[in-house]
Scaffold this active site. Structure first.
Site, PDB file in Angstrom:
ATOM      1  N   HIS A  79       1.221   1.947 -10.266  1.00 22.49           N
ATOM      2  CA  HIS A  79       0.213   2.380  -9.296  1.00 22.49           C
ATOM      3  C   HIS A  79      -1.107   1.689  -9.649  1.00 22.49           C
ATOM      4  O   HIS A  79      -1.503   1.674 -10.818  1.00 22.49           O
ATOM      5  CB  HIS A  79      -0.034   3.891  -9.404  1.00 22.49           C
ATOM      6  N   VAL A  93      10.301   7.919  -7.220  1.00 24.06           N
ATOM      7  CA  VAL A  93      11.072   6.746  -6.788  1.00 24.06           C
ATOM      8  C   VAL A  93      11.529   6.025  -8.054  1.00 24.06           C
ATOM      9  O   VAL A  93      10.703   5.627  -8.889  1.00 24.06           O
ATOM     10  CB  VAL A  93      10.234   5.806  -5.895  1.00 24.06           C
ATOM     11  N   ILE A 127       2.173   4.843   0.836  1.00 24.73           N
ATOM     12  CA  ILE A 127       2.235   5.544   2.127  1.00 24.73           C
ATOM     13  C   ILE A 127       1.368   6.812   2.119  1.00 24.73           C
ATOM     14  O   ILE A 127       0.974   7.296   3.179  1.00 24.73           O
ATOM     15  CB  ILE A 127       3.713   5.867   2.460  1.00 24.73           C
ATOM     16  N   HIS A 169       7.309   1.144 -10.802  1.00 26.99           N
ATOM     17  CA  HIS A 169       6.173   0.708  -9.983  1.00 26.99           C
ATOM     18  C   HIS A 169       4.896   1.045 -10.716  1.00 26.99           C
ATOM     19  O   HIS A 169       4.745   2.133 -11.257  1.00 26.99           O
ATOM     20  CB  HIS A 169       6.197   1.364  -8.597  1.00 26.99           C
ATOM     21  N   ARG A 183       0.839  -1.199   0.000  1.00 30.59           N
ATOM     22  CA  ARG A 183       0.000   0.000   0.000  1.00 30.59           C
ATOM     23  C   ARG A 183       0.875   1.250   0.000  1.00 30.59           C
ATOM     24  O   ARG A 183       1.894   1.320   0.705  1.00 30.59           O
ATOM     25  CB  ARG A 183      -0.951  -0.009   1.201  1.00 30.59           C
TER      26      ARG A 183
HETATM   27  P1  5GP Z   1       5.943   8.087  -8.239  1.00 31.13           P
HETATM   28  O1  5GP Z   1       5.682   9.523  -7.908  1.00 31.13           O
HETATM   29  O2  5GP Z   1       7.419   7.798  -8.337  1.00 31.13           O
HETATM   30  O3  5GP Z   1       5.172   7.576  -9.423  1.00 31.13           O
HETATM   31  O4  5GP Z   1       5.366   7.261  -7.017  1.00 31.13           O
HETATM   32  C1  5GP Z   1       6.076   7.030  -5.849  1.00 31.13           C
HETATM   33  C2  5GP Z   1       5.053   6.609  -4.818  1.00 31.13           C
HETATM   34  O5  5GP Z   1       5.736   6.015  -3.743  1.00 31.13           O
HETATM   35  C3  5GP Z   1       4.262   7.796  -4.243  1.00 31.13           C
HETATM   36  O6  5GP Z   1       2.875   7.586  -4.482  1.00 31.13           O
HETATM   37  C4  5GP Z   1       4.614   7.786  -2.758  1.00 31.13           C
HETATM   38  O7  5GP Z   1       3.532   8.120  -1.931  1.00 31.13           O
HETATM   39  C5  5GP Z   1       5.078   6.360  -2.545  1.00 31.13           C
HETATM   40  N1  5GP Z   1       6.059   6.192  -1.490  1.00 31.13           N
HETATM   41  C6  5GP Z   1       7.187   6.961  -1.292  1.00 31.13           C
HETATM   42  N2  5GP Z   1       7.887   6.496  -0.249  1.00 31.13           N
HETATM   43  C7  5GP Z   1       7.209   5.406   0.215  1.00 31.13           C
HETATM   44  C8  5GP Z   1       7.440   4.495   1.294  1.00 31.13           C
HETATM   45  O8  5GP Z   1       8.434   4.574   2.028  1.00 31.13           O
HETATM   46  N3  5GP Z   1       6.526   3.505   1.480  1.00 31.13           N
HETATM   47  C9  5GP Z   1       5.424   3.382   0.678  1.00 31.13           C
HETATM   48  N4  5GP Z   1       4.580   2.378   0.955  1.00 31.13           N
HETATM   49  N5  5GP Z   1       5.164   4.215  -0.346  1.00 31.13           N
HETATM   50  C10 5GP Z   1       6.055   5.217  -0.567  1.00 31.13           C
END
Ligand code: 5GP
Ligand code: ZN
Length: 116
Positions: free
Chosen positions: A104, A98, A33, A102, A31
């Protein structure tokens, strides 16, 4: 970035806790965060790949497995019929923060389109 410095590799290794809801040989899902919908899950390959741009031919099955996991989780969460969204952001303009790919998975509410 070396995978040893990668947040999601640390989650795969069990060094950082996460609410893991799905695991297979090649994929884990946990899930988010900071959830943006009643269900917001991140589905990742165990293997480190920084961005979509870094995908290789040999990653094709790995990426397919992310979507098969999304299908299973949508069933578990009970919104496979009402609908859900899968999104993978790539680099700055898409808001990738990140750098371990991943998928979503967002569901549990009506989602607007187009995204911002
Ligand atoms: P991006 O913006 O790279 O597509 O998505 C990164 C996602 O990772 C974001 O939705 C953010 O909330 C989530 N996220 C960042 N750090 C953590 C963490 O330590 N644990 C979890 N479960 N999600 C994280
Ligand atoms: Zn990684």
């Amino acid at each position: 970035m070396a995978s040893s410095e990668c947040l999601f590799c640390s989650i795969v290794a069990g060094e950082i806790p996460a609410d893991i809801i799905y695991e297979s040989d090649s994929v884990i899902a946990f899930r988010d965060i900071d959830p943006q919908a009643p269900t917001h899950v991140l589905i990742i390959p165990r293997h480190h790949i920084a961005t979509i741009n870094d995908l290789e031919e040999s990653d094709a099955e790995r990426v397919g497995r992310l979507f098969l996991a999304a299908r299973e989780i949508a069933k578990q969460e009970g919104f496979e019929e009402t609908g859900y969204r899968t999104v993978m952001n790539c680099n700055a303009d898409a808001g990738q923060t990140v750098f371990h790919i991943h998928l979503h998975l967002l569901g549990g509410r009506e989602l607007s389109w187009p995204p911002g």
